[in-house]
Design a protein around this motif. Structure first.
Motif, mmCIF file in Angstrom:
data_model
loop_
_atom_site.group_PDB
_atom_site.id
_atom_site.type_symbol
_atom_site.label_atom_id
_atom_site.label_comp_id
_atom_site.label_asym_id
_atom_site.label_seq_id
_atom_site.Cartn_x
_atom_site.Cartn_y
_atom_site.Cartn_z
ATOM 1 N N PRO A 111 0.815 -1.223 0.000
ATOM 2 C CA PRO A 111 0.000 0.000 0.000
ATOM 3 C C PRO A 111 0.849 1.274 0.000
ATOM 4 C CG PRO A 111 -0.897 -1.594 1.530
ATOM 5 C CD PRO A 111 0.416 -2.154 1.064
ATOM 6 N N ILE B 181 -0.947 6.859 4.164
ATOM 7 C CA ILE B 181 -2.403 6.915 4.013
ATOM 8 C C ILE B 181 -2.920 7.920 5.033
ATOM 9 C CG2 ILE B 181 -4.560 5.632 4.179
ATOM 10 C CD1 ILE B 181 -2.999 3.087 3.515
ATOM 11 N N TRP C 36 -7.192 -0.663 3.279
ATOM 12 C CA TRP C 36 -6.206 -0.635 2.201
ATOM 13 C C TRP C 36 -6.206 -1.989 1.483
ATOM 14 C CZ3 TRP C 36 -4.704 -0.180 7.403
ATOM 15 C CH2 TRP C 36 -4.167 -1.326 7.981
#
Length: 322
Positions: A79, A83, A98
């Motif tokens: 990922p 984030i 994710w």
């Protein structure tokens, strides 16, 4: 038992370390990079060799070979490195999802992936590291790391904000009033206690007129909310006349039936401390007819409160008694 190193016999067979043994010799063999352990000639864990090879004058067959895999898995998908999310409404956390990491391995096996957090977990305000590790059957590992940042942009809320308008009269004999109110109370989604600051504190002294009390609650993330109170201090106390002219007796002007009234302006004080407006009727220096006339003086402060004072002027015709 001896350990021998050689590369002279089977370079065509690949690119990993091959181990084997016969009844008298333990040995290691390094294959060239052209053929990985998973080739049809040499495979991981008791692989076969199409043709026995001669190692230091000893014949080694397919059942004597073992390929050691020391290559770590590789992540095809990890990922995004960061984030970011805002907290969920009214919560000190955010649920964050994710795509699951995906890893491959040179062995053609599927690596086992473990993470310290799962997709869909709740994260608190701030930054958290998510670490995922892929491990293949030989114990080789590779890490995929990304960070999760949760931001609180939700303002505090006031559970208690004093009445929007507080009215008081001035304290006796004073131009001010001491005013108390219940302290504002605020809460925040973070669970922390917001800091509340006000430009006036309860119990402060306020002058006649209107004033605004502004209280601001700020949470640990710097989000703020305002609570405003209006204070109105009213002066209902009338001025006090400290000196009023005494009653007077006057005679008419020769040849006239009136007299000119002349008197001092009354003196007075007021709790406001402001200058006062004094008016008398009839005013000083005006003509007053024969007889008794009542003079009324009004002292007014800026709030419209009045203090009064009365006295009499008796006008007699000149020569009436002398």
């Amino acid at each position: 038992m001896k350990m021998h190193e050689s590369q002279s016999h089977v370079r065509a067979h690949g690119g990993q370390v091959v181990q084997g043994k016969d009844t008298n010799i333990a040995w290691r063999w390094t294959l060239s990079p052209k053929d990985p352990c998973r080739s049809t000639s040499v495979r991981i864990g008791g692989s076969k060799l199409d043709t026995p090879v001669l190692v230091d004058n000893s014949l080694v067959g397919s059942n004597d070979l073992n390929c050691i895999d020391n290559e770590a898995p590789a992540f095809e998908h990890c990922p995004a490195s960061l984030i970011t999310r805002n907290t969920d409404p009214g919560q000190p956390t955010a649920m964050i999802n994710w795509g699951n990491p995906i890893a491959i391995d040179n062995s053609d096996g599927i690596p086992t992936i473990t993470c310290n957090y799962k997709s869909g977990a709740n994260f608190t305000i701030g930054e958290t590291a998510v670490n995922c590790v892929a491990v293949d059957a030989s114990g080789n590992s590779k890490e995929c790391q990304f960070r999760v940042r949760v931001t609180d942009n939700e303002v505090p809320e006031f559970e208690h904000c004093p009445a929007s308008l507080i009215t008081r009269n001035t304290d006796p004999g004073q131009p001010t009033a001491m005013i108390n109110w219940g302290n504002p109370i605020a809460i925040d989604n973070s669970g922390g206690i917001p800091t509340i600051t006000c430009n006036y504190q309860s119990g402060a002294i306020f002058t006649i007129g209107d004033a605004a009390v502004n209280c601001v609650a700020v949470d640990a993330s710097g989000n703020s909310k305002e609570c405003q109170i209006r204070i109105r201090v009213t002066d209902v106390e009338p001025p006090v006349v400290t000196s009023c002219p005494a009653n007077q007796e006057m005679v008419t002007v020769p040849g006239q039936i009136t007299a000119i009234a002349v008197y001092q302006t009354p003196t007075s004080t007021d709790n406001s401390g402001d200058a006062l407006n004094v008016t008398c009727n009839p005013p000083s220096d005006s003509e007053i007819p024969i007889g008794q006339t009542k003079v009324t003086c009004v002292v007014q402060d800026r709030s419209g409160n009045n203090g009064t004072c009365d006295f009499h002027i008796d006008v007699i015709l000149k020569g009436m008694y002398n």
